[in-house]
Design an enzyme around this catalytic site. Structure first.
Site, PDB file in Angstrom:
ATOM      1  N   ASP A  77      -8.359   2.948   1.695  1.00 27.54           N
ATOM      2  CA  ASP A  77      -7.588   3.318   2.767  1.00 27.54           C
ATOM      3  C   ASP A  77      -8.005   4.034   4.076  1.00 27.54           C
ATOM      4  OD1 ASP A  77      -5.166   4.152   4.125  1.00 27.54           O
ATOM      5  OD2 ASP A  77      -4.010   5.289   2.680  1.00 27.54           O
TER       6      ASP A  77
ATOM      7  N   CYS B  20       0.825  -1.089  -0.070  1.00 29.69           N
ATOM      8  CA  CYS B  20       0.067   0.020  -0.002  1.00 29.69           C
ATOM      9  C   CYS B  20       0.815   1.206   0.104  1.00 29.69           C
ATOM     10  CB  CYS B  20      -0.863   0.148   1.159  1.00 29.69           C
ATOM     11  SG  CYS B  20      -0.188   0.173   2.709  1.00 29.69           S
TER      12      CYS B  20
ATOM     13  N   CYS C 230      -1.359   0.895   7.317  1.00 25.83           N
ATOM     14  CA  CYS C 230      -2.800   0.405   7.362  1.00 25.83           C
ATOM     15  C   CYS C 230      -3.286  -1.110   6.706  1.00 25.83           C
ATOM     16  CB  CYS C 230      -3.578   1.745   6.982  1.00 25.83           C
ATOM     17  SG  CYS C 230      -3.601   3.005   8.184  1.00 25.83           S
ATOM     18  N   ARG C 231      -3.201  -0.836   5.297  1.00 25.51           N
ATOM     19  CA  ARG C 231      -3.996  -1.825   4.458  1.00 25.51           C
ATOM     20  C   ARG C 231      -2.900  -3.112   4.310  1.00 25.51           C
ATOM     21  NH1 ARG C 231      -5.390   1.638  -0.503  1.00 25.51           N
ATOM     22  NH2 ARG C 231      -3.433   2.658  -0.032  1.00 25.51           N
ATOM     23  N   SER C 232      -1.546  -2.633   4.151  1.00 25.64           N
ATOM     24  CA  SER C 232      -0.709  -3.780   3.542  1.00 25.64           C
ATOM     25  C   SER C 232      -0.248  -4.538   4.967  1.00 25.64           C
ATOM     26  CB  SER C 232       0.314  -3.404   3.007  1.00 25.64           C
ATOM     27  OG  SER C 232       1.290  -2.351   3.520  1.00 25.64           O
TER      28      SER C 232
ATOM     29  N   ASN D  19       2.663   1.468   4.152  1.00 28.57           N
ATOM     30  CA  ASN D  19       2.739   0.297   4.795  1.00 28.57           C
ATOM     31  C   ASN D  19       2.504   0.469   6.425  1.00 28.57           C
ATOM     32  OD1 ASN D  19       5.363  -1.756   5.635  1.00 28.57           O
ATOM     33  ND2 ASN D  19       3.561  -2.519   5.114  1.00 28.57           N
TER      34      ASN D  19
END
Length: 157
Positions: free
Chosen positions: A125, A9, A14-16, A12
């Site tokens: 996000d 993301c 939140c999402r990934s 690096n």
């Protein structure tokens, strides 16, 4: 050859890292930890060395999923040689990955393309939306589908 998955993301945090933790959890549940390596990275360098965002940590804690050892890092050129699957969370991530990969034969996927029938074009996000529930739901679905695909493609049981 060990199968390896890199979730990407922007920062690096939140999402990934959420996808890394969730996918690692599913891989462990299937007893495939020795066969599948999981990591995450960001296209940007703002958060290098930081743990996941508190919203990601809270959501993972709520679901009983460990995020131990996850620290933000930036995507490196050698990641394209090292990882079997590189999975971007949105179009911006995909474009950055393709640019960095250059002429390398990189296996880059858009995360939402793993989810059959989804209407999402990207994983929102939560840094901006604040909705870690929505992100977790998509990440959870996509990670389950990715694991099915890897098991099928590599004949793992």
């Amino acid at each position: 050859m060990q199968i390896s998955v890199l979730f990407v993301c922007l920062g690096n945090i939140c999402r990934s890292p959420m996808a890394e933790a969730v996918f690692r959890h599913y891989v462990e549940q299937e007893g495939l930890s020795g066969k599948i390596r999981v990591d995450s990275a960001g296209t940007g360098n703002w958060h290098i060395g930081e743990p996941p965002h508190h919203g990601t940590r809270n959501k993972l804690k709520e679901k009983g999923i460990s995020y131990e050892g996850i620290r933000a890092r930036q995507v490196r050129k050698d990641d394209f040689d090292e990882f079997t699957y590189i999975i971007g969370m949105d179009e911006s991530n995909i474009a950055s990955l393709r640019k960095l990969a250059g002429s390398q034969d990189a296996h880059i996927y858009r995360f939402v393309d793993l989810i059959p029938g989804t209407t999402y074009r990207e994983v929102p996000d939560p840094w901006y939306t604040g909705d870690f529930d929505e992100t977790y739901q998509l990440v959870s679905e996509g990670c389950l589908e990715l694991l099915k695909m890897i098991k099928r493609e590599h004949k793992l049981n």
